[in-house]
Write a protein that holds these residues in place. Structure first.
Motif, short mmCIF file in Angstrom:
data_model
loop_
_atom_site.label_atom_id
_atom_site.label_comp_id
_atom_site.label_asym_id
_atom_site.label_seq_id
_atom_site.Cartn_x
_atom_site.Cartn_y
_atom_site.Cartn_z
N ARG A 56 0.77 -1.19 -0.01
CA ARG A 56 0.08 0.00 -0.04
C ARG A 56 0.89 1.11 -0.11
N ARG A 57 1.91 1.39 0.69
CA ARG A 57 2.85 2.34 0.75
C ARG A 57 3.56 2.48 -0.44
N TRP A 58 4.14 1.43 -1.05
CA TRP A 58 4.51 1.44 -2.41
C TRP A 58 3.83 1.85 -3.40
N GLY A 59 2.47 1.36 -3.45
CA GLY A 59 1.50 1.89 -4.50
C GLY A 59 1.05 3.48 -4.27
N THR A 60 1.15 4.05 -3.08
CA THR A 60 0.80 5.28 -2.94
C THR A 60 2.19 6.14 -3.49
N ASN A 61 3.31 5.83 -3.41
CA ASN A 61 4.45 6.64 -3.75
C ASN A 61 4.52 6.49 -5.22
N ARG A 63 1.94 5.95 -7.25
CA ARG A 63 0.91 7.24 -7.71
C ARG A 63 1.35 8.48 -7.52
N GLN A 64 1.89 9.01 -6.57
CA GLN A 64 2.31 10.51 -6.40
C GLN A 64 3.37 10.69 -7.44
N LYS A 65 4.32 9.72 -7.54
CA LYS A 65 5.36 10.07 -8.69
C LYS A 65 4.67 10.27 -10.09
N CYS A 66 3.82 9.49 -10.20
CA CYS A 66 2.83 9.62 -11.68
C CYS A 66 2.08 10.83 -11.85
N ASN A 67 1.90 11.65 -11.02
CA ASN A 67 1.12 12.73 -10.84
C ASN A 67 1.77 13.86 -11.76
N MET A 68 1.28 14.08 -13.12
CA MET A 68 2.16 14.69 -14.07
C MET A 68 1.46 16.15 -13.89
N PRO A 69 2.35 17.35 -14.28
CA PRO A 69 1.90 18.50 -14.22
C PRO A 69 0.81 19.07 -14.99
#
Length: 119
Positions: A56-61, A63-69
């Motif tokens: 769950r922690r890995w998935g959240t990280n 997902r947050q890295k994939c947030n594009m501008p």
């Protein structure tokens, strides 16, 4: 002349297909279980709760890295920025998932508007 086949020599296609499908299913399920067990073992997890928390922690990280501008302009992205997963889910429920009563009320309103427009 073709020689006659005895019942022992005769192969029914349906039986062969069912056997092949069952064998392939057992192999694929067994392979996935083996892969999952190997992942569990090599990652050093002691329990399923431990593994669940880590993934769950890995998935959240990720997902947050994939947030594009490009998503910064979207109102939902701006509204959920900095929220925990639970808070995001509450926001989605309030915004997009309606109660049955609210949905029925909106349908009645829409039907009433259609009847007024038809008159």
């Amino acid at each position: 002349k073709q020689p006659k086949l005895s019942p022992q020599q005769f192969v029914d296609g349906r039986v062969l297909a069912v056997r092949a499908l069952s064998l392939a299913t057992m192999m694929s399920v067994g392979g996935l279980v083996t892969l999952g067990a190997a992942t569990f073992y090599f990652c050093g997890f002691q329990s399923f709760d431990d593994a669940f928390t880590a993934f769950r922690r890995w998935g959240t990280n990720v997902r947050q890295k994939c947030n594009m501008p490009i998503f910064d302009e979207h109102p939902d992205f701006q509204a959920t920025r900095g929220m925990s997963e639970g808070e995001e889910w509450e926001y989605i429920q309030k915004t997009y998932i309606q109660d049955d009563d609210e949905e029925e009320e909106q349908i009645k309103i829409q039907k009433g508007e259609k009847e007024e427009n038809d008159s």
